[in-house]
Enzyme design. Sequence first.
Site, PDB file in Angstrom:
ATOM      1  N   TYR A 150     -89.386  66.477 -73.951  1.00 22.19           N
ATOM      2  CA  TYR A 150     -89.124  65.255 -74.709  1.00 22.19           C
ATOM      3  C   TYR A 150     -89.436  64.034 -73.841  1.00 22.19           C
ATOM      4  O   TYR A 150     -88.971  63.936 -72.703  1.00 22.19           O
ATOM      5  CB  TYR A 150     -87.659  65.188 -75.143  1.00 22.19           C
ATOM      6  CG  TYR A 150     -87.300  66.036 -76.339  1.00 22.19           C
ATOM      7  CD1 TYR A 150     -88.268  66.713 -77.080  1.00 22.19           C
ATOM      8  CD2 TYR A 150     -85.973  66.164 -76.746  1.00 22.19           C
ATOM      9  CE1 TYR A 150     -87.922  67.488 -78.177  1.00 22.19           C
ATOM     10  CE2 TYR A 150     -85.619  66.931 -77.849  1.00 22.19           C
ATOM     11  CZ  TYR A 150     -86.600  67.598 -78.561  1.00 22.19           C
ATOM     12  OH  TYR A 150     -86.253  68.362 -79.643  1.00 22.19           O
ATOM     13  N   THR A 151     -90.190  63.114 -74.396  1.00 21.81           N
ATOM     14  CA  THR A 151     -90.589  61.872 -73.715  1.00 21.81           C
ATOM     15  C   THR A 151     -91.023  62.141 -72.273  1.00 21.81           C
ATOM     16  O   THR A 151     -90.621  61.435 -71.344  1.00 21.81           O
ATOM     17  CB  THR A 151     -89.470  60.814 -73.767  1.00 21.81           C
ATOM     18  OG1 THR A 151     -88.244  61.365 -73.255  1.00 21.81           O
ATOM     19  CG2 THR A 151     -89.237  60.334 -75.187  1.00 21.81           C
TER      20      THR A 151
END
Length: 354
Positions: A62-63
């Site tokens: 994630y990110t």
Amino acid sequence: MSLTLDSHRLLGRSGLRVSPLALGTATFGTESGWGADKDEARKLFDTYVERGGNFLDTANTYTDGSSERQLGEFTRDHRESLVLATKYTTLRRPGDPNSAGSHRKSMFASVEASLRRLNTDYLDLLHLHVWDFATPVEEILRGMDDLVRQGKVLYVAISNTPAWQISRMQAIADLRGWSPLVGLQIEYNLVNRAAERDLIPMAREMGLGVTPYSPLAGGLLTGKYRRADLTATTAAPGESTRKSFNAGLGMVTERNLAIADVVKEIATELGRTPAQVGLAWTLRQPGVTAPIIGARTVEQLEGNLGALEVEFTAAQSARLDEASVIELGYPHDLLASDHIRRVTRGDLKIEARG
């Protein structure tokens, strides 16, 4: 009856207590184009925890890792009281075939990297993120069990996997005395109820607590979309990239907008927001433990948490169900038919297991 974040639920057939809404942290970081910067992410975390929430969901990619790194910093003073869930299987290094997948090398390397980013000695919950159609289930289960025995992972779970594979894995884990799967993370909302065909009934039968992601259908149930969005594939000036992303995926359809219309009608009747109504429907479905909510601002998060207080009348629940109903398909429609009832039960009165 209304709920609060500290109205804890057990996750599947475990004794793990989790809040009825999990905070998804895919928005912690701006690398995806629509997330929150670090200061805003900290406010989101603090708001959720101060309201009594304890269930935090992230993933190794994630990110680009910012989500885990920020959680590692934010949870430093609360670690023992929080349930940290992360995932593995998505590609961590482009060009490296073993940096993705469900196999043992990917699993162990990903967990070690997540432990470092999260600044913790153990993960409360590890999900297999995406089924890879290549790794033997025994390799996955034994690897997960080894991590549990080492104390690096407390519970294991799965996401985005066919129901027949999950039920097979659960049976193997039981027979071999390996750590069972206790959670199932799936997409589930009023727009997408496909999980009702097999995944959710399987989870209830096999002891997996369901934690739905995208309970607002990527924002489609927030009331922000209009008929003009049916043909839009790019963002208009001032619009979010997430909105154009959903339009490009084909999520903005006449059927889905009609469902969103019913959500808005009921929201008006209740004096609530459409987002609160959409979340409340998912939250109160049989088998669901904790929908995963995401937000970019504290205002959005506070609004989503209001779903805990939403209560539907029987008529309102029926309208939402009817607007979003799907065909269960074979064999479920056949088995539920009057014909099969007549030839298998006749006039007998048989009470099914709860």
